[in-house]
Design a protein around this motif. Structure first.
Motif, short mmCIF file in Angstrom:
data_model
loop_
_atom_site.label_atom_id
_atom_site.label_comp_id
_atom_site.label_asym_id
_atom_site.label_seq_id
_atom_site.Cartn_x
_atom_site.Cartn_y
_atom_site.Cartn_z
N SER A 67 -22.20 -40.91 2.06
CA SER A 67 -20.88 -40.72 2.63
C SER A 67 -20.85 -39.51 3.55
O SER A 67 -21.43 -38.46 3.22
N PRO A 68 -20.16 -39.60 4.69
CA PRO A 68 -20.04 -38.41 5.54
C PRO A 68 -19.22 -37.31 4.89
O PRO A 68 -19.34 -36.15 5.26
N ARG A 69 -18.42 -37.64 3.90
CA ARG A 69 -17.63 -36.62 3.21
C ARG A 69 -18.49 -35.68 2.37
O ARG A 69 -18.04 -34.62 1.96
N HIS A 70 -19.73 -36.08 2.11
CA HIS A 70 -20.65 -35.25 1.33
C HIS A 70 -21.72 -34.62 2.20
O HIS A 70 -22.64 -33.98 1.69
N LEU A 100 -25.14 -34.73 10.48
CA LEU A 100 -25.15 -36.12 10.92
C LEU A 100 -26.42 -36.32 11.72
O LEU A 100 -26.60 -35.70 12.78
N LEU A 101 -27.32 -37.15 11.23
CA LEU A 101 -28.59 -37.45 11.90
C LEU A 101 -28.39 -38.78 12.62
O LEU A 101 -28.44 -39.84 12.00
N VAL A 102 -28.13 -38.71 13.93
CA VAL A 102 -27.73 -39.88 14.71
C VAL A 102 -28.92 -40.42 15.47
O VAL A 102 -29.62 -39.67 16.16
N THR A 103 -29.14 -41.73 15.37
CA THR A 103 -30.23 -42.40 16.08
C THR A 103 -29.67 -43.41 17.05
O THR A 103 -28.60 -43.98 16.83
N ARG A 140 -26.43 -37.20 6.48
CA ARG A 140 -25.90 -38.56 6.62
C ARG A 140 -26.54 -39.18 7.85
O ARG A 140 -26.40 -38.67 8.96
N ALA A 141 -27.28 -40.25 7.66
CA ALA A 141 -27.92 -40.97 8.76
C ALA A 141 -26.91 -41.93 9.38
O ALA A 141 -26.23 -42.67 8.67
N VAL A 142 -26.81 -41.89 10.71
CA VAL A 142 -25.89 -42.77 11.43
C VAL A 142 -26.69 -43.51 12.51
O VAL A 142 -27.29 -42.87 13.38
N ASP A 143 -26.68 -44.83 12.45
CA ASP A 143 -27.32 -45.66 13.47
C ASP A 143 -26.25 -46.03 14.48
O ASP A 143 -25.35 -46.81 14.19
N ALA A 144 -26.34 -45.46 15.68
CA ALA A 144 -25.33 -45.70 16.70
C ALA A 144 -25.70 -46.84 17.64
O ALA A 144 -25.05 -47.04 18.65
N GLY A 145 -26.76 -47.57 17.34
CA GLY A 145 -27.16 -48.71 18.16
C GLY A 145 -28.64 -48.70 18.48
O GLY A 145 -29.04 -49.15 19.55
N SER A 146 -29.47 -48.21 17.60
CA SER A 146 -30.89 -48.06 17.90
C SER A 146 -31.68 -49.34 17.63
O SER A 146 -31.16 -50.31 17.10
N CYS A 147 -32.96 -49.28 17.96
CA CYS A 147 -33.87 -50.40 17.73
C CYS A 147 -34.50 -50.32 16.35
O CYS A 147 -35.35 -51.13 16.01
N GLU A 185 -16.26 -45.30 18.45
CA GLU A 185 -15.14 -44.95 17.57
C GLU A 185 -15.63 -44.67 16.14
O GLU A 185 -15.16 -43.75 15.49
N ALA A 186 -16.56 -45.48 15.66
CA ALA A 186 -17.10 -45.27 14.31
C ALA A 186 -17.82 -43.93 14.21
O ALA A 186 -17.71 -43.23 13.19
N LEU A 187 -18.54 -43.55 15.26
CA LEU A 187 -19.23 -42.26 15.26
C LEU A 187 -18.23 -41.11 15.26
O LEU A 187 -18.40 -40.12 14.55
N LYS A 188 -17.15 -41.24 16.03
CA LYS A 188 -16.11 -40.20 16.04
C LYS A 188 -15.45 -40.08 14.67
O LYS A 188 -15.17 -38.99 14.19
N ARG A 189 -15.19 -41.22 14.02
CA ARG A 189 -14.57 -41.18 12.69
C ARG A 189 -15.51 -40.57 11.66
O ARG A 189 -15.06 -39.86 10.76
N THR A 190 -16.79 -40.84 11.80
CA THR A 190 -17.76 -40.23 10.90
C THR A 190 -17.77 -38.72 11.08
O THR A 190 -17.82 -37.96 10.12
#
Length: 169
Positions: free
Chosen positions: A82-85, A89-92, A48-55, A101-106
């Motif tokens: 979906s993070p449920r699948h 978590l690949l966070v950028t 699951r790719a998560v963009d935490a505020g990248s460029c 908060e969104a990252l913690k919920r993910t």
């Protein structure tokens, strides 16, 4: 327009050269990694790719893994919506205050076993955004990170090597 059409019929298309690795070696690596993922998880590895505020530089390189040149699916990895699948978590990007908060919920929505990969220099320590009023810091300020892949942005082959190292541990 007609000149462009005729030129395209005469000249070959401009494309990148394929990787120099032998096809048999790539197939063997893909089979071994798919087997390792299935042995460890019972199925292929879901990301699951998560963009935490990248460029978006890291996202462009990450999305290149899905093209025909790199074809991450042959290694037994796939991106999920979906993070449920997800297993990983690949966070950028640096974690912004709005995304904390969104990252913690993910993270909470991702089932165990789960891993976090911080992709790029910004995800590692905030990068050039460190010290900004809007940035919490790197991903490790919010979540436990299992693997850091350095670079600004890291090339797709380095991302792939990092994911391979994660599954082989």
């Amino acid at each position: 327009m007609r000149k462009l059409l005729f030129d395209s019929l005469i000249r070959p298309p401009l494309t990148e050269r394929p990787p120099l690795a032998r096809e048999a070696a790539i197939d063997e690596l893909a089979h071994a990694l798919d087997g390792a993922a299935r042995k460890r998880l019972g199925r292929s590895l879901s990301i699951r790719a998560v963009d935490a505020g990248s460029c978006n530089g890291c996202e462009l390189e990450m999305h290149a893994l899905n093209n025909a040149f790199y074809d991450i699916e042959r290694f037994g990895f796939r991106f999920v919506a979906s993070p449920r699948h997800a297993d990983v978590l690949l966070v950028t990007g640096p974690v912004t205050k709005n995304m904390r908060e969104a990252l913690k919920r993910t993270w909470d929505a991702t089932p165990n076993p789960k891993w976090v990969v911080a992709l790029g220099d910004c995800a590692r320590n905030g990068g050039c955004f460190a010290g900004s009023y809007a940035v919490v810091g790197g991903v490790s300020e919010v979540l436990p990170v299992d693997l850091h892949i350095p670079g600004c942005p890291p090339p797709p082959i380095e991302i792939l090597k990092g994911l391979l190292a994660l599954i082989e541990v």
